[in-house]
Scaffold this active site. Sequence first.
Site, PDB file in Angstrom:
ATOM      1  N   ASN A   1     -13.368  14.118   5.199  1.00  0.00           N
ATOM      2  CA  ASN A   1     -11.852  14.933   6.281  1.00  0.00           C
ATOM      3  C   ASN A   1     -10.561  14.739   5.670  1.00  0.00           C
ATOM      4  O   ASN A   1     -10.326  14.308   4.412  1.00  0.00           O
ATOM      5  CB  ASN A   1     -11.804  13.006   7.016  1.00  0.00           C
ATOM      6  CG  ASN A   1     -13.660  12.564   7.622  1.00  0.00           C
ATOM      7  OD1 ASN A   1     -14.105  13.539   8.226  1.00  0.00           O
ATOM      8  ND2 ASN A   1     -13.729  11.053   7.791  1.00  0.00           N
TER       9      ASN A   1
ATOM     10  N   HIS B   1      23.467 -18.834   5.382  1.00  0.00           N
ATOM     11  CA  HIS B   1      25.405 -17.654   5.125  1.00  0.00           C
ATOM     12  C   HIS B   1      24.654 -17.019   3.741  1.00  0.00           C
ATOM     13  O   HIS B   1      25.089 -17.548   2.739  1.00  0.00           O
ATOM     14  CB  HIS B   1      26.610 -18.265   5.353  1.00  0.00           C
ATOM     15  CG  HIS B   1      27.124 -17.026   5.906  1.00  0.00           C
ATOM     16  ND1 HIS B   1      27.173 -15.494   4.525  1.00  0.00           N
ATOM     17  CD2 HIS B   1      27.638 -16.291   6.103  1.00  0.00           C
ATOM     18  CE1 HIS B   1      28.051 -15.096   4.842  1.00  0.00           C
ATOM     19  NE2 HIS B   1      28.668 -15.346   5.734  1.00  0.00           N
TER      20      HIS B   1
ATOM     21  N   SER C   1      19.584  -7.447  10.564  1.00  0.00           N
ATOM     22  CA  SER C   1      17.775  -8.005  10.251  1.00  0.00           C
ATOM     23  C   SER C   1      17.553  -7.019  10.402  1.00  0.00           C
ATOM     24  O   SER C   1      16.875  -7.148   9.730  1.00  0.00           O
ATOM     25  CB  SER C   1      18.038  -9.494  11.517  1.00  0.00           C
ATOM     26  OG  SER C   1      17.660  -8.231  12.581  1.00  0.00           O
TER      27      SER C   1
ATOM     28  N   THR D   1      -1.079  31.548  18.663  1.00  0.00           N
ATOM     29  CA  THR D   1      -0.349  31.327  19.586  1.00  0.00           C
ATOM     30  C   THR D   1      -0.737  30.442  20.837  1.00  0.00           C
ATOM     31  O   THR D   1      -1.770  30.523  21.274  1.00  0.00           O
ATOM     32  CB  THR D   1       0.728  32.077  20.512  1.00  0.00           C
ATOM     33  OG1 THR D   1       0.113  32.422  20.887  1.00  0.00           O
ATOM     34  CG2 THR D   1       1.390  33.520  19.342  1.00  0.00           C
ATOM     35  N   HIS D   2      -0.338  29.341  20.894  1.00  0.00           N
ATOM     36  CA  HIS D   2      -1.062  28.058  21.970  1.00  0.00           C
ATOM     37  C   HIS D   2      -2.587  27.545  21.169  1.00  0.00           C
ATOM     38  O   HIS D   2      -3.488  27.659  22.243  1.00  0.00           O
ATOM     39  CB  HIS D   2      -1.570  28.734  23.269  1.00  0.00           C
ATOM     40  CG  HIS D   2       0.314  29.401  24.079  1.00  0.00           C
ATOM     41  ND1 HIS D   2       0.843  27.709  24.845  1.00  0.00           N
ATOM     42  CD2 HIS D   2       1.103  30.578  23.843  1.00  0.00           C
ATOM     43  CE1 HIS D   2       1.564  29.016  24.778  1.00  0.00           C
ATOM     44  NE2 HIS D   2       1.857  30.349  24.583  1.00  0.00           N
TER      45      HIS D   2
ATOM     46  N   ARG E   1       1.088  -1.056  -0.089  1.00  0.00           N
ATOM     47  CA  ARG E   1      -0.034   0.273  -0.023  1.00  0.00           C
ATOM     48  C   ARG E   1       0.595   0.804   0.325  1.00  0.00           C
ATOM     49  O   ARG E   1       0.036   2.230  -0.541  1.00  0.00           O
ATOM     50  CB  ARG E   1      -1.128   0.356   1.318  1.00  0.00           C
ATOM     51  CG  ARG E   1      -1.860   0.982   1.220  1.00  0.00           C
ATOM     52  CD  ARG E   1      -2.861   0.843   2.778  1.00  0.00           C
ATOM     53  NE  ARG E   1      -3.628   1.678   2.956  1.00  0.00           N
ATOM     54  CZ  ARG E   1      -5.315   1.930   1.500  1.00  0.00           C
ATOM     55  NH1 ARG E   1      -5.699   0.968   1.174  1.00  0.00           N
ATOM     56  NH2 ARG E   1      -6.151   2.785   2.059  1.00  0.00           N
TER      57      ARG E   1
END
Length: 431
Positions: free
Chosen positions: A270, A68, A307, A140-141, A4
């Site tokens: 959305n 290996h 890995s 702000t905030h 995806r």
Amino acid sequence: MIERYQTEAMNKIWNDENRFNLWLQFQIDVAEALSQLNYFPKSDFLKIKNHAKLNLPLMKKLEIETKHDVVAFTRMLSASLKNESRWIHYGLTSTDMVDSVQNYQIKQANVIISNDILDLQKKLKELAIRYKNQPIIARTHGIFAEPTSLGLKFALWYDELNRQLARLDLAKTQIEVVKITGSVGNFAHVSPKVSEIVAKKWKMTVDSCATQVVQRDRHSFLLTTLANIASTIEKIALEIRLSQRSEVNELAEGFALNQKGSSSMPHKKNPIASENIVGLSRLIRTYVNVSFENNLLWYERDISHSSNERVIFPDVYHALDFIGKRMVNVLENLVVNTGAINENLRKANDLYFSQPVLLAIIKNNPKLTREAAYDFIQNASLIAQKENQNFKDVLQANKIDKYLTQEQLIKCYDEKQFLVNVDYIFNKVFK
């Protein structure tokens, strides 16, 4: 990376076919360097170059036996050769090939990420210039502050991406290295000139000092940089998500003709692309800590990093390429609701003039303390907010004329003051 979120460009780099083709090319180029340095006859190199072939089913079978992958690979190549096969992997250790090739794949992937950033900057610059003179209430905030320029928002992100490009360039110089140093990194069995010859051919630099592996501080710095780039893209996505909220409605993602926002509520639109970008950015950040752990290998090396790196690098590059391209698409179709922007400015009830009025009182009343002036303005603003009145009207009712003439007060209400230096900033950002 799951299908995806894979990208075609990254697939070409990180798929097994490309990796094994690069392993083959690496072995051929090392053999050529060795023959140039008279380790063995050039005629044997030509046989290797002309006859060494990939046989991946055979390699898979050999890996089951040997447990290996590099040994299986070299034995697969030897199976396609005759006596000259003895020169395959001569004087090398596995990570001479594995790390050098992985760094080359990273080099290829870095080109794509750099181009993604440039594409994103191009779109941000277009939007910055288009909306340079569009005032918008800054927050702000999360609370109404003073007006700023909508174009400055885009310019800010453009400027941040300049720094991300600089960081990526530095990370490139540190990670795009060839290491052909042998079993413990001391060139015991192969000349340092081999690294120099191969690095020049691959347009990379030579690792300055290594053990059996390229040191993973290089990789952790790279991944930190990539995560930082993702954070900038996420920052843009977050601003769009916040601005698309129903009660704000200033910016929004484009909505296609047959797009659906909800399986149950047909009215919904959305910000799914921005939310998707935020989610993948979180994933990218999680890999940074793993990369720091990978720098802590035992002695000259262990295999604990191997890995997770098979997962980390394809995942990060796929995800970052995906969100970079998706953000460009979001910006190309961005809806800028100037009506809502202007309405939110109106809803502020002129409260954003509190600082200009404060400064004017301080300037024109030398016997008045700053604290007294501040308290007067704050009290008026609290009344305006509580009773939903216009700040200018409250100031008049609270006898602002004790401190300022009408002429002095009117000068405070100039909307243009908030954008007066936008050109200065633009000249710095887009110089």
